[in-house]
Scaffold this motif. Sequence first.
Motif, PDB file in Angstrom:
ATOM      1  N   ILE A 182       0.861  -1.207   0.000  1.00  0.00           N
ATOM      2  CA  ILE A 182       0.000   0.000   0.000  1.00  0.00           C
ATOM      3  C   ILE A 182       0.887   1.243   0.000  1.00  0.00           C
ATOM      4  N   GLY A 183       0.238   2.416  -0.027  1.00  0.00           N
ATOM      5  CA  GLY A 183       0.970   3.674   0.070  1.00  0.00           C
ATOM      6  C   GLY A 183       1.344   4.196  -1.302  1.00  0.00           C
ATOM      7  N   ALA A 184       2.297   5.101  -1.308  1.00  0.00           N
ATOM      8  CA  ALA A 184       2.735   5.750  -2.537  1.00  0.00           C
ATOM      9  C   ALA A 184       4.131   6.295  -2.267  1.00  0.00           C
ATOM     10  N   HIS A 185       4.771   6.776  -3.329  1.00  0.00           N
ATOM     11  CA  HIS A 185       6.078   7.389  -3.094  1.00  0.00           C
ATOM     12  C   HIS A 185       5.882   8.654  -2.260  1.00  0.00           C
ATOM     13  N   HIS A 236       4.476  -0.877   3.153  1.00  0.00           N
ATOM     14  CA  HIS A 236       4.678   0.299   2.295  1.00  0.00           C
ATOM     15  C   HIS A 236       5.315  -0.130   0.975  1.00  0.00           C
ATOM     16  N   VAL A 237       4.789   0.390  -0.122  1.00  0.00           N
ATOM     17  CA  VAL A 237       5.255  -0.027  -1.450  1.00  0.00           C
ATOM     18  C   VAL A 237       6.734   0.298  -1.663  1.00  0.00           C
ATOM     19  N   VAL A 238       7.238   1.336  -1.019  1.00  0.00           N
ATOM     20  CA  VAL A 238       8.670   1.656  -1.176  1.00  0.00           C
ATOM     21  C   VAL A 238       9.524   0.573  -0.506  1.00  0.00           C
ATOM     22  N   ASP A 239       9.061   0.051   0.614  1.00  0.00           N
ATOM     23  CA  ASP A 239       9.773  -1.074   1.237  1.00  0.00           C
ATOM     24  C   ASP A 239       9.766  -2.296   0.311  1.00  0.00           C
ATOM     25  N   VAL A 240       8.619  -2.549  -0.302  1.00  0.00           N
ATOM     26  CA  VAL A 240       8.519  -3.669  -1.252  1.00  0.00           C
ATOM     27  C   VAL A 240       9.484  -3.453  -2.418  1.00  0.00           C
ATOM     28  N   ASP A 324       2.895   5.767   8.142  1.00  0.00           N
ATOM     29  CA  ASP A 324       3.685   6.339   7.033  1.00  0.00           C
ATOM     30  C   ASP A 324       2.992   6.064   5.701  1.00  0.00           C
ATOM     31  N   ALA A 325       2.534   4.818   5.561  1.00  0.00           N
ATOM     32  CA  ALA A 325       1.908   4.425   4.290  1.00  0.00           C
ATOM     33  C   ALA A 325       0.611   5.200   4.066  1.00  0.00           C
ATOM     34  N   MET A 326      -0.156   5.409   5.147  1.00  0.00           N
ATOM     35  CA  MET A 326      -1.416   6.138   4.997  1.00  0.00           C
ATOM     36  C   MET A 326      -1.163   7.619   4.687  1.00  0.00           C
ATOM     37  N   VAL A 327      -0.135   8.180   5.302  1.00  0.00           N
ATOM     38  CA  VAL A 327       0.228   9.575   4.983  1.00  0.00           C
ATOM     39  C   VAL A 327       0.537   9.686   3.488  1.00  0.00           C
ATOM     40  N   ASP A 328       1.336   8.750   2.984  1.00  0.00           N
ATOM     41  CA  ASP A 328       1.763   8.839   1.582  1.00  0.00           C
ATOM     42  C   ASP A 328       0.615   8.530   0.624  1.00  0.00           C
ATOM     43  N   ALA A 329      -0.229   7.563   0.996  1.00  0.00           N
ATOM     44  CA  ALA A 329      -1.387   7.245   0.149  1.00  0.00           C
ATOM     45  C   ALA A 329      -2.318   8.448   0.053  1.00  0.00           C
TER      46      ALA A 329
END
Length: 340
Positions: A182-185, A236-240, A324-329
Motif C-alpha cells: 500500500i501507500g505511494a512514493h 509500504h510499497v517503497v519497502d517492497v 507512514d503508508a497512509m500519509v503517503d497514500a
Amino acid sequence: MAQILVTGGLGFIGSHTVVELIQAGHEPIIVDNLSNSTASVLDGIEKISGKRPTFERVDLKVKAEVRDFFSRYTTLEGIIHFAAFKAVGESVQKPLEYYENNLGSLVYILQEMRDLQIDKLIFSSSCTVYGEADELPITENSPVKAAISPYGNTKQIGEEVIKDAIEAHGFNSISLRYFNPIGAHPSAEIGESPLGVPLNLVPYVTQTAAGVREQLAVFGDDYETRDGTNERDYIHVVDVAKAHVVALDRLLKGQNQGNYEVFNLGTGKGSTVLEVIQSFEKVSNSKLNYKIVERRHGDVTAAYADTTKANQVLGWKSEKTLDDAMVDAWRWEKKIRKIN
Ligand code: UD1
C-alpha cells in the motif's frame, strides 16, 4: 550497474521499483502494455530519479512481440517480472484471460531467457499462495494451499513453472511473496491509480475521503480477530520496491543459496480493517464514512508474514509504518484529485 528488464514497470509496485533501481545505479528497461497504467508514470519516475527510463509498449502475451523485444535488447542481465492481472474477483469471471496473460507471458519470458542465456529472474508472487494458513505468522515453509481463485492459481503455477524451468535450464530465480503493498512514493510523484472502482482497501479509503466514493464498505466484522474485521500485513510499497533491488543484487553477486529462493515480503505485523481506518483518520485528521457489510467471498480471516527469512537471509527489513503508508497514500490521492 546492470541493465534490467522490468515488466509491468509502469504499474504500482513496478514503478516504485524502477525508481529504486535507478537510485541504486541500475538501468531499468520498462516494458508495459498499458492495460492498467499510463505512460505519464514515466514523468513521475523522471521527477523523482532525474532519469527517464527507456520504455517500450509490449504485450507480453503475444509471443512475436516478446521475441522482437528481446532481439533488440541484447545486454539485459536480469528480469523483474511484475506484469500480470491481479484482481481476484475478475479472475473468477475471466479465468482464461488470467491464465493466458499471467502464465503465457511468463513462459515466453522464460523461453527467451533460455535462448539468450539470461539467468536471473525476480518473480512477483503473493501471500495468496498460502490461503487460510494454519499458523500465524506465515513462514515460507507454510504449505501452499489449493488456490481459491484463478488469480491465486496463476501465482502458484507461475512458481512451479519457474522451478521446472530452473531444473532444465539452470536459471537463478527469487520469488517474492507480497503481503499487502500500500501507500505511494513520499514525493507523491507516483502512486496507485486503480482504473474504475478500487477493489483494494486503501485506495477505496483514500477515494472515499476525497469524495470520489460515497462510503467504504467494510466486509464483515464477525471474524475471529481482535475487532472482528480481517487482519492483513500492510507494507509500504517503497519497502517492497527496495526488497526487489536487494533480491536482484543477491542474484547479480551470486549470493543466492540454490537456484530458487522464496521470501515473504511483509512487516510481520497484522492490522485489522478497522485499524487501517483508524490510522487513516489519525493521519488525515478526518472522519471516514464507512459501514459494516456482509463478508466478501474468498477473504481469509488473517494473514501476516513471518519476516525472519527476509530479514536474516535476504538482509532486508521493512522500515515504514502503517501510518507512514497512509500519509503517503493520502498525499498521493489529494494530489491526483487536486485537493489541498
Ligand atoms: C488479496 C490477497 C493478495 C492479492 C490481492 C490482490 C490474501 C490474503 N491476499 O489481498 O495476495 O495479491 O488480493 O488484489 O489472499 N476490504 C474492505 N472493503 C473494501 C476493500 C477491502 O473491507 O472495499 C477489506 C477486505 O475484506 C480485506 C482487506 O480489506 O480484509 C484487504 O483487502 P484487499 O486490499 O482487497 O487485499 P486482500 O484481499 O487482502
